[in-house]
Write a protein that holds these residues in place. Structure first.
Motif, PDB file in Angstrom:
ATOM      1  N   VAL A 177       0.613  -1.252  -0.008  1.00 20.34           N
ATOM      2  CA  VAL A 177       0.142  -0.156  -0.059  1.00 20.34           C
ATOM      3  C   VAL A 177       0.992   1.345   0.131  1.00 20.34           C
ATOM      4  O   VAL A 177       1.715   1.387   0.929  1.00 20.34           O
ATOM      5  CB  VAL A 177      -0.983  -0.113   1.055  1.00 20.34           C
ATOM      6  N   VAL A 178       0.785   2.226  -0.938  1.00 18.03           N
ATOM      7  CA  VAL A 178       1.593   3.233  -1.320  1.00 18.03           C
ATOM      8  C   VAL A 178       0.492   4.513  -0.293  1.00 18.03           C
ATOM      9  O   VAL A 178      -0.436   4.980  -0.771  1.00 18.03           O
ATOM     10  CB  VAL A 178       1.604   3.830  -2.334  1.00 18.03           C
ATOM     11  N   GLU A 179       1.298   4.622   0.729  1.00 21.45           N
ATOM     12  CA  GLU A 179       0.602   6.012   1.613  1.00 21.45           C
ATOM     13  C   GLU A 179       0.940   7.306   1.158  1.00 21.45           C
ATOM     14  O   GLU A 179       0.266   8.296   1.226  1.00 21.45           O
ATOM     15  CB  GLU A 179       0.923   5.758   3.020  1.00 21.45           C
ATOM     16  N   ARG A 180       2.264   7.213   0.566  1.00 17.18           N
ATOM     17  CA  ARG A 180       2.666   8.721   0.177  1.00 17.18           C
ATOM     18  C   ARG A 180       3.586   8.373  -1.160  1.00 17.18           C
ATOM     19  O   ARG A 180       4.687   7.724  -0.921  1.00 17.18           O
ATOM     20  CB  ARG A 180       3.303   9.555   1.438  1.00 17.18           C
ATOM     21  N   CYS A 181       3.741   9.164  -2.053  1.00 17.69           N
ATOM     22  CA  CYS A 181       4.611   9.329  -2.993  1.00 17.69           C
ATOM     23  C   CYS A 181       4.720  10.481  -3.668  1.00 17.69           C
ATOM     24  O   CYS A 181       3.870  11.219  -4.457  1.00 17.69           O
ATOM     25  CB  CYS A 181       4.223   8.154  -3.961  1.00 17.69           C
ATOM     26  N   SER A 182       5.935  11.217  -3.699  1.00 14.13           N
ATOM     27  CA  SER A 182       6.274  12.654  -4.318  1.00 14.13           C
ATOM     28  C   SER A 182       7.613  12.835  -4.540  1.00 14.13           C
ATOM     29  O   SER A 182       8.516  12.274  -4.268  1.00 14.13           O
ATOM     30  CB  SER A 182       5.545  13.615  -3.372  1.00 14.13           C
ATOM     31  N   VAL A 183       7.597  13.811  -5.507  1.00 10.76           N
ATOM     32  CA  VAL A 183       9.130  14.455  -5.915  1.00 10.76           C
ATOM     33  C   VAL A 183       9.150  15.817  -5.196  1.00 10.76           C
ATOM     34  O   VAL A 183       8.302  16.671  -5.378  1.00 10.76           O
ATOM     35  CB  VAL A 183       9.376  14.461  -7.216  1.00 10.76           C
ATOM     36  N   GLU A 184      10.075  16.028  -4.014  1.00  9.93           N
ATOM     37  CA  GLU A 184      10.126  17.227  -3.249  1.00  9.93           C
ATOM     38  C   GLU A 184      11.296  18.223  -3.972  1.00  9.93           C
ATOM     39  O   GLU A 184      12.375  17.731  -4.046  1.00  9.93           O
ATOM     40  CB  GLU A 184      10.198  16.909  -1.810  1.00  9.93           C
ATOM     41  N   ASP A 185      10.903  19.364  -4.235  1.00 12.18           N
ATOM     42  CA  ASP A 185      11.886  20.435  -4.770  1.00 12.18           C
ATOM     43  C   ASP A 185      12.104  21.218  -3.324  1.00 12.18           C
ATOM     44  O   ASP A 185      11.411  21.966  -2.961  1.00 12.18           O
ATOM     45  CB  ASP A 185      11.528  21.247  -5.847  1.00 12.18           C
ATOM     46  N   THR A 186      13.421  21.020  -2.924  1.00  9.04           N
ATOM     47  CA  THR A 186      13.616  21.782  -1.610  1.00  9.04           C
ATOM     48  C   THR A 186      15.211  22.274  -1.706  1.00  9.04           C
ATOM     49  O   THR A 186      15.808  22.496  -2.826  1.00  9.04           O
ATOM     50  CB  THR A 186      13.317  20.567  -0.462  1.00  9.04           C
ATOM     51  N   PHE A 187      15.540  22.423  -0.378  1.00  8.25           N
ATOM     52  CA  PHE A 187      16.810  23.072  -0.432  1.00  8.25           C
ATOM     53  C   PHE A 187      17.651  22.369   0.755  1.00  8.25           C
ATOM     54  O   PHE A 187      17.267  21.885   1.564  1.00  8.25           O
ATOM     55  CB  PHE A 187      17.005  24.536  -0.014  1.00  8.25           C
ATOM     56  N   SER A 188      19.141  22.328   0.775  1.00  9.07           N
ATOM     57  CA  SER A 188      19.732  21.803   1.683  1.00  9.07           C
ATOM     58  C   SER A 188      19.260  22.553   3.149  1.00  9.07           C
ATOM     59  O   SER A 188      19.306  23.683   3.332  1.00  9.07           O
ATOM     60  CB  SER A 188      21.452  22.033   1.687  1.00  9.07           C
ATOM     61  N   GLY A 189      19.113  21.485   4.173  1.00  5.68           N
ATOM     62  CA  GLY A 189      18.970  21.943   5.565  1.00  5.68           C
ATOM     63  C   GLY A 189      17.229  22.248   5.638  1.00  5.68           C
ATOM     64  O   GLY A 189      16.785  22.622   6.755  1.00  5.68           O
ATOM     65  N   ASP A 190      16.511  22.185   4.840  1.00  6.24           N
ATOM     66  CA  ASP A 190      15.254  22.285   4.674  1.00  6.24           C
ATOM     67  C   ASP A 190      14.580  21.071   5.160  1.00  6.24           C
ATOM     68  O   ASP A 190      15.196  20.091   5.164  1.00  6.24           O
ATOM     69  CB  ASP A 190      14.467  22.885   3.320  1.00  6.24           C
ATOM     70  N   ARG A 191      13.322  21.206   5.460  1.00  4.60           N
ATOM     71  CA  ARG A 191      12.600  19.905   6.374  1.00  4.60           C
ATOM     72  C   ARG A 191      11.319  19.778   5.487  1.00  4.60           C
ATOM     73  O   ARG A 191      10.569  20.380   4.902  1.00  4.60           O
ATOM     74  CB  ARG A 191      12.089  20.295   7.546  1.00  4.60           C
ATOM     75  N   ILE A 192      11.201  18.206   5.152  1.00  8.35           N
ATOM     76  CA  ILE A 192       9.986  17.865   4.421  1.00  8.35           C
ATOM     77  C   ILE A 192       9.414  16.842   5.715  1.00  8.35           C
ATOM     78  O   ILE A 192       9.872  15.977   6.334  1.00  8.35           O
ATOM     79  CB  ILE A 192      10.502  16.786   3.260  1.00  8.35           C
ATOM     80  N   ARG A 193       8.130  17.089   5.674  1.00 10.26           N
ATOM     81  CA  ARG A 193       7.266  16.706   6.862  1.00 10.26           C
ATOM     82  C   ARG A 193       6.334  15.781   6.147  1.00 10.26           C
ATOM     83  O   ARG A 193       5.325  16.349   5.600  1.00 10.26           O
ATOM     84  CB  ARG A 193       6.851  17.735   7.798  1.00 10.26           C
ATOM     85  N   ILE A 194       6.074  14.624   6.751  1.00 12.16           N
ATOM     86  CA  ILE A 194       4.949  13.757   6.503  1.00 12.16           C
ATOM     87  C   ILE A 194       4.342  13.337   7.738  1.00 12.16           C
ATOM     88  O   ILE A 194       5.272  12.468   8.477  1.00 12.16           O
ATOM     89  CB  ILE A 194       5.584  12.611   5.565  1.00 12.16           C
ATOM     90  N   ALA A 195       3.229  13.694   7.942  1.00 15.20           N
ATOM     91  CA  ALA A 195       2.439  13.357   9.202  1.00 15.20           C
ATOM     92  C   ALA A 195       1.040  12.495   8.851  1.00 15.20           C
ATOM     93  O   ALA A 195       0.664  13.100   7.926  1.00 15.20           O
ATOM     94  CB  ALA A 195       2.224  14.485   9.859  1.00 15.20           C
ATOM     95  N   ARG A 196       0.799  11.824   9.668  1.00 15.82           N
ATOM     96  CA  ARG A 196      -0.541  11.170   9.508  1.00 15.82           C
ATOM     97  C   ARG A 196      -1.064  10.745  11.139  1.00 15.82           C
ATOM     98  O   ARG A 196      -0.205  10.087  11.856  1.00 15.82           O
ATOM     99  CB  ARG A 196      -0.655   9.805   8.726  1.00 15.82           C
TER     100      ARG A 196
END
Length: 402
Positions: free
Chosen positions: A303-322
């Motif tokens: 089961v795929v709960e999350r699938c994405s491509v994130e355009d970000t920067f060094s030191g930034d945060r990607i947050r995935i919450a459920r």
């Protein structure tokens, strides 16, 4: 004995020859002719000081030359309108006869002026600023009264102050067990919400501007000021210092763009170790990881709960919450740190969630560091299930690197 002032230029100087027409005996001198040239062929508009300052001087040589002669030589060679406030310079111990010795090649007028003013040994800082087509030379204190107000949009550079990664992730009232000691190796993670980009706290950006753009000039709060309004800085400064501020902001934007990262992120739930092994095998040689994840989910393998491509920067945060209980409750923070010369992307990962251990729920926070190679993906089990090998699996990859 002074040896004179020499300023060499590759431009040839043509000598102007005056010619007088004398009428023959008995003839009247011709009447002056009206200038019938169009206005566009008349006197040209004054050249702005900003343009004058960028004129190139192939060679500048002064040997024990009077300062007044130095300025005149620069005027002659560039056509620049240089106005010197001698009274203000006198208060700094500088006169028209202050001796200058300088030799430099391939410099702009702006650089030449800077070298001259920095080398005369004044008791106060000397500077120059722009006023239309005039270049005004004086002391820094005097020029602070000759200021302009400009607004700078710094939305792409500023952010709110961010705490340490450990401070964000550790619930104050929850028991915490470190899955490893990697958190101690993560200095700072400039955390933000997933729809925000990182940057400098606005106070840090202002302090950087003040410390790197003529620091002494900010000592006069009546004439020189900086104020922050939302994502805009309103700065009152001299024209020359505004150029320094613009240059600094350009460098910061270039540095930030160089830290841009693209990271593929997926969270996949597998029922057991066999499915986890199938997932790893399917993704190991995948050319299109999102497509393979969707295909496996359609076949009922996971089961795929999350699938994405994130355009970000060094030191930034990607947050995935459920929110939820059991395996459905987690808060994952992914902090891309840096990309090595060989393309390996290092990311700090921390997850706060609920582990099911013998049907007893325990809130824990684990941290780890993953290294994602250009031609491979990286996985980590975030939330193990009761079934051996099963649980929620984090998948990271670098899009377009295969």
């Amino acid at each position: 004995m002074k040896t004179g002032i020499w300023l060499w230029s590759t431009m040839a100087m043509a000598a102007a020859t005056a010619v007088t027409l004398i009428p023959a005996a008995g003839q009247q001198a011709p009447a002056p002719q009206a200038d019938t040239r169009p206005a566009s062929m008349g006197a040209s508009a004054p050249v702005s000081a900003a343009v004058q300052l960028q004129k190139l001087l192939p060679r500048v040589t002064f040997n024990d030359a009077d300062l007044k002669d130095v300025f005149q030589s620069l005027r002659d060679q560039t056509g620049a309108s240089i106005h010197v406030r001698w009274n203000a310079l006198a208060a700094a111990g500088i006169t028209k006869n202050t001796v200058v010795t300088l030799e430099s090649n391939n410099v702009t007028l702006e650089q030449a002026l800077r070298l001259v003013l920095d080398g005369v040994g004044a008791s106060a800082a000397l500077d120059f600023t722009e006023d239309g087509n005039l270049i005004i030379v004086s002391t820094g204190d005097d020029l602070t009264t000759h200021t302009v107000i400009r607004r700078y949009d710094v939305q792409d550079l500023v952010r709110q102050s961010r705490p340490r990664l450990e401070e964000i992730l550790t619930p104050p009232s929850a028991p915490t067990t470190q899955g490893s000691n990697i958190a101690s190796n993560i200095d700072y993670c400039q955390a933000s919400n997933s729809d925000e980009e990182g940057g400098f706290p606005v106070e840090a950006l202002i302090n950087m501007i003040k410390s790197l753009c003529t620091p002494y000039s900010w000592n006069d709060p009546y004439h020189v000021q900086v104020a922050a309004y939302a994502n805009t800085l309103v700065i009152t400064q001299t024209a020359s210092n505004h150029k320094k501020i613009e240059h600094l902001l350009t460098l910061l934007r270039q540095q930030r763009e160089a830290s841009r990262l693209t990271l593929g992120v997926a969270i996949v739930k597998v029922p057991d170790g066999k499915s986890a092994a199938a997932l790893a095998a399917a993704l190991a040689g995948a050319k299109d990881i999102p497509a393979d994840l969707v295909a496996g989910a359609a076949d009922g393998k996971w089961v795929v709960e999350r699938c994405s491509v994130e355009d970000t920067f060094s030191g930034d945060r990607i947050r995935i919450a459920r929110s939820g209980t059991g395996l459905s409750g987690y808060d994952v923070l992914i902090c891309p740190q840096a990309r090595s010369p060989d393309g390996v992307l290092t990311a700090g990962v921390s997850v706060t969630g609920t582990w099911m251990e013998k049907t007893v729920s325990m809130a824990r926070t684990d941290t780890l560091r993953l290294q994602v190679k250009p031609a491979a993906m990286q996985t980590a089990t975030l939330l193990p299930s009761d079934a051996p090998g099963g649980g929620a699996i984090l998948v990271l990859w670098q899009p377009g690197s295969k």
